[in-house]
Design a protein around this motif. Sequence first.
Motif, PDB file in Angstrom:
ATOM      1  N   GLY A 174      43.148  47.685  38.956  1.00 54.52           N
ATOM      2  CA  GLY A 174      42.237  47.939  37.847  1.00 54.52           C
ATOM      3  C   GLY A 174      42.462  49.260  37.139  1.00 54.52           C
ATOM      4  O   GLY A 174      41.719  49.616  36.222  1.00 54.52           O
ATOM      5  N   THR A 197      48.735  46.908  34.334  1.00 53.34           N
ATOM      6  CA  THR A 197      49.089  45.644  33.678  1.00 53.34           C
ATOM      7  C   THR A 197      48.776  45.722  32.188  1.00 53.34           C
ATOM      8  O   THR A 197      49.566  45.261  31.348  1.00 53.34           O
ATOM      9  CB  THR A 197      48.310  44.479  34.336  1.00 53.34           C
ATOM     10  OG1 THR A 197      48.714  44.392  35.699  1.00 53.34           O
ATOM     11  CG2 THR A 197      48.580  43.161  33.639  1.00 53.34           C
ATOM     12  N   THR A 198      47.639  46.318  31.859  1.00 50.18           N
ATOM     13  CA  THR A 198      47.249  46.404  30.444  1.00 50.18           C
ATOM     14  C   THR A 198      48.249  47.257  29.664  1.00 50.18           C
ATOM     15  O   THR A 198      48.561  46.962  28.506  1.00 50.18           O
ATOM     16  CB  THR A 198      45.817  46.966  30.332  1.00 50.18           C
ATOM     17  OG1 THR A 198      44.959  46.189  31.170  1.00 50.18           O
ATOM     18  CG2 THR A 198      45.317  46.910  28.901  1.00 50.18           C
ATOM     19  N   GLU A 219      54.199  44.758  39.385  1.00 48.77           N
ATOM     20  CA  GLU A 219      53.944  44.528  40.817  1.00 48.77           C
ATOM     21  C   GLU A 219      54.797  43.398  41.394  1.00 48.77           C
ATOM     22  O   GLU A 219      54.273  42.410  41.905  1.00 48.77           O
ATOM     23  CB  GLU A 219      52.462  44.255  41.049  1.00 48.77           C
ATOM     24  CG  GLU A 219      51.662  45.505  40.749  1.00 48.77           C
ATOM     25  CD  GLU A 219      50.238  45.470  41.271  1.00 48.77           C
ATOM     26  OE1 GLU A 219      50.033  44.918  42.364  1.00 48.77           O
ATOM     27  OE2 GLU A 219      49.368  46.011  40.590  1.00 48.77           O
TER      28      GLU A 219
END
Length: 237
Positions: A39, A43-44, A158
């Motif tokens: 979080g 990824t964003t 990842e």
Amino acid sequence: MTILDVDDIDTYYGNSHVLHEVSLSIDEGEVVTLLGRNGAGKTTTMRSVVGASPPRSGSITFRGEEIAGKSPDEINALGISLVPEDRRVFPTLTVRENLRLARNLASDPRPVEEMYELFPALDSLRGNRGRNLSGGEQQMVSVARALVQAPDVLLLDEPTEGLAPVIVDDLREIVQTVVDENVTVLLTEQNVDFAFDLAERGYIMDTGQIVFDGTVEEIRDRDDLLETYLSVGSADA
Ligand SMILES: Nc1ncnc2c1ncn2[C@@H]1O[C@H](COP(=O)(O)OP(=O)(O)OP(=O)(O)O)[C@@H](O)[C@H]1O
């Protein structure tokens, strides 16, 4: 020379403000890791680069050309390929079809045959459908699909997640081969050992911001960073 420059981007999911003034810069041929907890925004950041979640403000340049605002297909065709965290191997297509599809999207791709040399485990699986592959095999297809596009910049999100240690070892070798071919790599990982083995430099993210950047040696030596941002105790570091 800088190949990818992310400058002060803010990215949202709807009204949710996820990335806050994120900046990072990668030189041609460098291997850079983006670390941080679940979080944190890794990824964003990658989705922003490839146009899947375009930033609302800031700039992203690839070889000096603005790419923020271009479509994912355009960005892909320019030479940036993402191996997404969830792999996205097409379940009803065979290994061969998955690779051909990716190849058709690239402007100057490699022969599919070369992927079977790089990934010998896929050679005998050419005709197998995505849904019948193990997690490790799917990850190989996902990485091969990016590499067949002969990208200048490879984004690996990842890649070791959920893989058995022996497959992680294979993957490390393959990524090292790619690195030796002078492909620029941005790698997000929670497996810091994998990231430290491959990368020269790293950025640490927390709550959508870059909180540290330095060489891998600098990060490795900072128990406080490892404990605060990466959930790695000093005993394991
Ligand atoms: N589609 C979405 N809609 C709304 N919020 C999202 C969405 N995807 C991610 N987020 C939120 O954005 C923040 C950053 O998530 P992101 O997936 O970028 O982090 P991450 O560092 O890659 O973590 P992970 O290891 O879990 O992938 C998190 O708070 C997450 O809940």
